[in-house]
Design a protein around this motif. Sequence first.
Motif, mmCIF file in Angstrom:
data_model
loop_
_atom_site.group_PDB
_atom_site.id
_atom_site.type_symbol
_atom_site.label_atom_id
_atom_site.label_comp_id
_atom_site.label_asym_id
_atom_site.label_seq_id
_atom_site.Cartn_x
_atom_site.Cartn_y
_atom_site.Cartn_z
ATOM 1 N N LEU A 111 0.824 -1.211 0.000
ATOM 2 C CA LEU A 111 0.000 0.000 0.000
ATOM 3 C C LEU A 111 0.854 1.255 0.000
ATOM 4 O O LEU A 111 0.517 2.249 -0.653
ATOM 5 C CB LEU A 111 -0.941 0.007 1.203
ATOM 6 N N LEU A 112 1.974 1.221 0.713
ATOM 7 C CA LEU A 112 2.883 2.370 0.688
ATOM 8 C C LEU A 112 3.482 2.567 -0.703
ATOM 9 O O LEU A 112 3.647 3.705 -1.159
ATOM 10 C CB LEU A 112 3.990 2.205 1.726
ATOM 11 N N ALA A 113 3.791 1.478 -1.388
ATOM 12 C CA ALA A 113 4.291 1.571 -2.764
ATOM 13 C C ALA A 113 3.220 2.157 -3.679
ATOM 14 O O ALA A 113 3.514 2.991 -4.549
ATOM 15 C CB ALA A 113 4.730 0.200 -3.268
ATOM 16 N N LEU A 114 1.973 1.744 -3.477
ATOM 17 C CA LEU A 114 0.867 2.300 -4.250
ATOM 18 C C LEU A 114 0.737 3.802 -3.992
ATOM 19 O O LEU A 114 0.518 4.589 -4.929
ATOM 20 C CB LEU A 114 -0.439 1.584 -3.910
ATOM 21 N N ALA A 115 0.897 4.204 -2.735
ATOM 22 C CA ALA A 115 0.836 5.630 -2.407
ATOM 23 C C ALA A 115 1.964 6.386 -3.101
ATOM 24 O O ALA A 115 1.762 7.509 -3.583
ATOM 25 C CB ALA A 115 0.909 5.830 -0.897
ATOM 26 N N GLY A 116 3.136 5.780 -3.169
ATOM 27 C CA GLY A 116 4.249 6.412 -3.889
ATOM 28 C C GLY A 116 3.933 6.590 -5.360
ATOM 29 O O GLY A 116 4.237 7.640 -5.955
ATOM 30 N N TRP A 117 3.324 5.586 -5.949
ATOM 31 C CA TRP A 117 2.925 5.661 -7.360
ATOM 32 C C TRP A 117 1.901 6.786 -7.544
ATOM 33 O O TRP A 117 1.967 7.557 -8.505
ATOM 34 C CB TRP A 117 2.375 4.314 -7.782
ATOM 35 N N GLN A 118 0.939 6.867 -6.630
ATOM 36 C CA GLN A 118 -0.070 7.924 -6.704
ATOM 37 C C GLN A 118 0.569 9.299 -6.556
ATOM 38 O O GLN A 118 0.157 10.254 -7.236
ATOM 39 C CB GLN A 118 -1.132 7.715 -5.618
ATOM 40 N N LEU A 119 1.550 9.418 -5.683
ATOM 41 C CA LEU A 119 2.228 10.690 -5.492
ATOM 42 C C LEU A 119 2.971 11.117 -6.752
ATOM 43 O O LEU A 119 2.901 12.283 -7.162
ATOM 44 C CB LEU A 119 3.196 10.610 -4.308
ATOM 45 N N VAL A 120 3.650 10.170 -7.390
ATOM 46 C CA VAL A 120 4.353 10.474 -8.645
ATOM 47 C C VAL A 120 3.354 10.938 -9.701
ATOM 48 O O VAL A 120 3.597 11.922 -10.418
ATOM 49 C CB VAL A 120 5.162 9.255 -9.130
ATOM 50 N N ALA A 121 2.224 10.254 -9.810
ATOM 51 C CA ALA A 121 1.202 10.652 -10.787
ATOM 52 C C ALA A 121 0.660 12.041 -10.472
ATOM 53 O O ALA A 121 0.437 12.848 -11.381
ATOM 54 C CB ALA A 121 0.070 9.630 -10.809
ATOM 55 N N LEU A 122 0.469 12.332 -9.187
ATOM 56 C CA LEU A 122 -0.057 13.643 -8.795
ATOM 57 C C LEU A 122 0.941 14.749 -9.111
ATOM 58 O O LEU A 122 0.582 15.786 -9.684
ATOM 59 C CB LEU A 122 -0.391 13.636 -7.300
ATOM 60 N N VAL A 167 -3.063 13.169 -13.661
ATOM 61 C CA VAL A 167 -4.345 12.904 -13.011
ATOM 62 C C VAL A 167 -5.410 13.799 -13.633
ATOM 63 O O VAL A 167 -5.109 14.880 -14.139
ATOM 64 C CB VAL A 167 -4.277 13.130 -11.484
ATOM 65 N N ASP A 168 -6.639 13.336 -13.616
ATOM 66 C CA ASP A 168 -7.738 14.137 -14.154
ATOM 67 C C ASP A 168 -8.186 15.214 -13.171
ATOM 68 O O ASP A 168 -8.574 16.299 -13.561
ATOM 69 C CB ASP A 168 -8.929 13.238 -14.505
ATOM 70 N N SER A 169 -8.147 14.873 -11.894
ATOM 71 C CA SER A 169 -8.592 15.809 -10.863
ATOM 72 C C SER A 169 -7.596 15.768 -9.708
ATOM 73 O O SER A 169 -7.504 14.764 -8.993
ATOM 74 C CB SER A 169 -9.987 15.411 -10.374
ATOM 75 N N ALA A 170 -6.878 16.864 -9.521
ATOM 76 C CA ALA A 170 -5.876 16.922 -8.456
ATOM 77 C C ALA A 170 -6.489 16.757 -7.066
ATOM 78 O O ALA A 170 -5.934 16.015 -6.244
ATOM 79 C CB ALA A 170 -5.080 18.220 -8.544
ATOM 80 N N PRO A 171 -7.624 17.394 -6.762
ATOM 81 C CA PRO A 171 -8.202 17.189 -5.429
ATOM 82 C C PRO A 171 -8.602 15.728 -5.170
ATOM 83 O O PRO A 171 -8.375 15.207 -4.088
ATOM 84 C CB PRO A 171 -9.427 18.106 -5.411
ATOM 85 N N SER A 172 -9.162 15.089 -6.176
ATOM 86 C CA SER A 172 -9.533 13.679 -6.019
ATOM 87 C C SER A 172 -8.299 12.799 -5.853
ATOM 88 O O SER A 172 -8.288 11.874 -5.035
ATOM 89 C CB SER A 172 -10.341 13.195 -7.222
#
Length: 131
Positions: free
Chosen positions: A21-32, A37-42
């Motif tokens: 899950l932490l790795a997934l969060a890292g991936w999400q952070l890189v995408a952000l 991303v389509d919506s930064a707040p989301s």
Amino acid sequence: MRTNAPSVVAAIIIALEGLGLLALAGWQLVALVSGDVDSAPSALALLVLTLVGAAAVVAFAIAVARRRSWGRSGAIVTQVLILAVALGAVTGAYAHPLLAAALAAPAVAALAFLIAAARRAAAEEGRPDAS
């Protein structure tokens, strides 16, 4: 206190899930950060929820290693939720059976070890329902 092998194995599996899950969060952070991303707040909200979930799963792993019943309970709920996600991954128009298997296999193993750990804890406490 004697070592409870099922608790240790379950704690290791659950801790690895927390690290996933932490790795997934890292991936999400890189995408952000990269703007992918389509919506930064989301995306930010999803990142925060993923980090909260990772913290909870790691806390469950620590509690299972320390043989706390609340950790086993939370970890069992987590494994059932992972199995629900695996079921969703194997069905539908965009099914990914290998991804579903990769999600389900550790969840099933963790469930088995969590149940064994709960049974052993009940037997050590001398409760009659441990048979």
